[in-house]
Design a protein around this motif. Structure first.
Motif, PDB file in Angstrom:
ATOM      1  N   PRO A 122      42.710 -14.024  -2.997  1.00  0.00           N
ATOM      2  CA  PRO A 122      41.671 -14.896  -2.445  1.00  0.00           C
ATOM      3  C   PRO A 122      40.945 -14.231  -1.272  1.00  0.00           C
ATOM      4  O   PRO A 122      41.512 -13.389  -0.574  1.00  0.00           O
ATOM      5  N   SER A 123      39.697 -14.601  -1.079  1.00  0.00           N
ATOM      6  CA  SER A 123      38.940 -14.134   0.083  1.00  0.00           C
ATOM      7  C   SER A 123      38.000 -15.239   0.537  1.00  0.00           C
ATOM      8  O   SER A 123      37.616 -16.107  -0.252  1.00  0.00           O
ATOM      9  N   VAL A 124      37.624 -15.193   1.813  1.00  0.00           N
ATOM     10  CA  VAL A 124      36.743 -16.204   2.386  1.00  0.00           C
ATOM     11  C   VAL A 124      35.643 -15.504   3.170  1.00  0.00           C
ATOM     12  O   VAL A 124      35.907 -14.616   3.979  1.00  0.00           O
ATOM     13  N   THR A 125      34.401 -15.889   2.928  1.00  0.00           N
ATOM     14  CA  THR A 125      33.265 -15.383   3.699  1.00  0.00           C
ATOM     15  C   THR A 125      32.397 -16.554   4.133  1.00  0.00           C
ATOM     16  O   THR A 125      32.381 -17.600   3.482  1.00  0.00           O
ATOM     17  N   VAL A 126      31.676 -16.347   5.216  1.00  0.00           N
ATOM     18  CA  VAL A 126      30.747 -17.356   5.716  1.00  0.00           C
ATOM     19  C   VAL A 126      29.363 -17.029   5.174  1.00  0.00           C
ATOM     20  O   VAL A 126      28.876 -15.904   5.312  1.00  0.00           O
ATOM     21  N   THR A 127      28.720 -17.999   4.515  1.00  0.00           N
ATOM     22  CA  THR A 127      27.394 -17.789   3.944  1.00  0.00           C
ATOM     23  C   THR A 127      26.334 -17.838   5.040  1.00  0.00           C
ATOM     24  O   THR A 127      26.606 -18.215   6.185  1.00  0.00           O
ATOM     25  N   GLY A 180      37.126 -17.735  14.202  1.00  0.00           N
ATOM     26  CA  GLY A 180      36.274 -16.573  13.979  1.00  0.00           C
ATOM     27  C   GLY A 180      36.494 -16.008  12.590  1.00  0.00           C
ATOM     28  O   GLY A 180      35.593 -15.976  11.752  1.00  0.00           O
ATOM     29  N   ASN A 181      37.714 -15.594  12.316  1.00  0.00           N
ATOM     30  CA  ASN A 181      38.060 -15.055  11.002  1.00  0.00           C
ATOM     31  C   ASN A 181      38.901 -16.077  10.260  1.00  0.00           C
ATOM     32  O   ASN A 181      39.800 -16.707  10.830  1.00  0.00           O
ATOM     33  N   ILE A 182      38.606 -16.251   8.949  1.00  0.00           N
ATOM     34  CA  ILE A 182      39.319 -17.242   8.135  1.00  0.00           C
ATOM     35  C   ILE A 182      39.919 -16.545   6.917  1.00  0.00           C
ATOM     36  O   ILE A 182      39.240 -15.771   6.237  1.00  0.00           O
TER      37      ILE A 182
END
Length: 244
Positions: A156-161, A230-232
């Motif tokens: 899994p990975s998470v990014t902010v759009t 900040g980082n998720i």
């Protein structure tokens, strides 16, 4: 979104004539790259009172990140005998499907074996009558070529759009497809905050078939609980069961 499960019966409405149904099995098959297990026999049963024309073909499955399946010709991987046939009423036809692709398979190959009913020629009297609707059935079955080693791995990975939402992506980095049943995704911020996705937020992912070398995503509003992070990162769990 256009999604398909292990065995799918698609219904195409054409015109005109009476209903002519048939049955196909198996709807799910796993092939060995070589040896006796590289060939399967499919059974087509015409349980109607009219002859039907059938064409069988193979397609290689390609699923994009949003779950849309856009397949390509897979005829180079399979020999299908016969691939076109007319089946008499209340009769059974056996179709032999032989995998003939690479014998060294390190990552599972995914295909559809598709049986499509073709419109039969009709006499002038029938064409003039032409009042009823004809249903031509298409079976789209799942077919996999087994790799030399079974590895389960979904990353899994998470990014902010750009608009501040969270895009959660699940990537199959293992060697076999993964059915994402009973899926749970928990997000953790670098400030110690956590958030577990709701059933609605998981809808684009939960229960889906994540093929090898494929990704699936869902985009959610940034939860209030993670507003200061900040980082998720993400952790996932699901029920995994591989059946050859």
């Amino acid at each position: 979104m256009f999604r398909k499960t292990l065995g799918i019966l698609l219904l195409l409405i054409i015109f005109p004539f009476s209903l002519m149904a048939y049955q196909l099995s198996p709807l799910n098959a796993t092939y060995d790259p070589s040896g006796a297990g590289s060939a399967k026999v499919y059974t087509i049963v015409n349980d109607s009172d009219s002859p039907i024309a059938i064409e069988v073909r193979a397609e290689q499955r390609i699923v994009d990140i949003d779950g849309n399946e856009n397949n390509q010709d897979g005829s180079a991987y399979f020999m299908i005998q016969p691939n076109k046939m007319i089946i008499r009423p209340d009769s059974t036809q056996l179709v032999r499907v032989q995998y003939r692709g690479p014998q060294t398979v390190t990552r599972e190959l995914s295909f559809r074996i598709i049986s499509e009913q073709i419109a039969m020629p009709r006499g002038a009297q029938q064409e003039e009558a032409g009042q009823m609707i004809s249903f031509l059935f298409v079976y789209s079955t799942s077919a996999y070529v087994k790799p030399s080693r079974i590895v389960e791995s979904v990353t899994p990975s998470v990014t902010v759009t750009e608009d501040g939402k969270l895009e959660i992506v699940l990537e199959n980095t293992g060697s076999v497809h993964q059915m994402l049943n009973s899926l749970a995704v928990t997000l953790t911020g670098d400030d110690g905050s956590t958030y577990t996705l709701t059933e609605e937020e998981l809808a684009p992912l939960s229960g889906q078939n994540l093929l090898t070398d494929s990704k699936l995503r869902t985009i959610i509003e940034r939860p209030e609980a993670l507003s200061a992070a900040g980082n998720i990162t993400a952790e996932i769990s699901y029920d995994f069961m591989y059946s050859a």
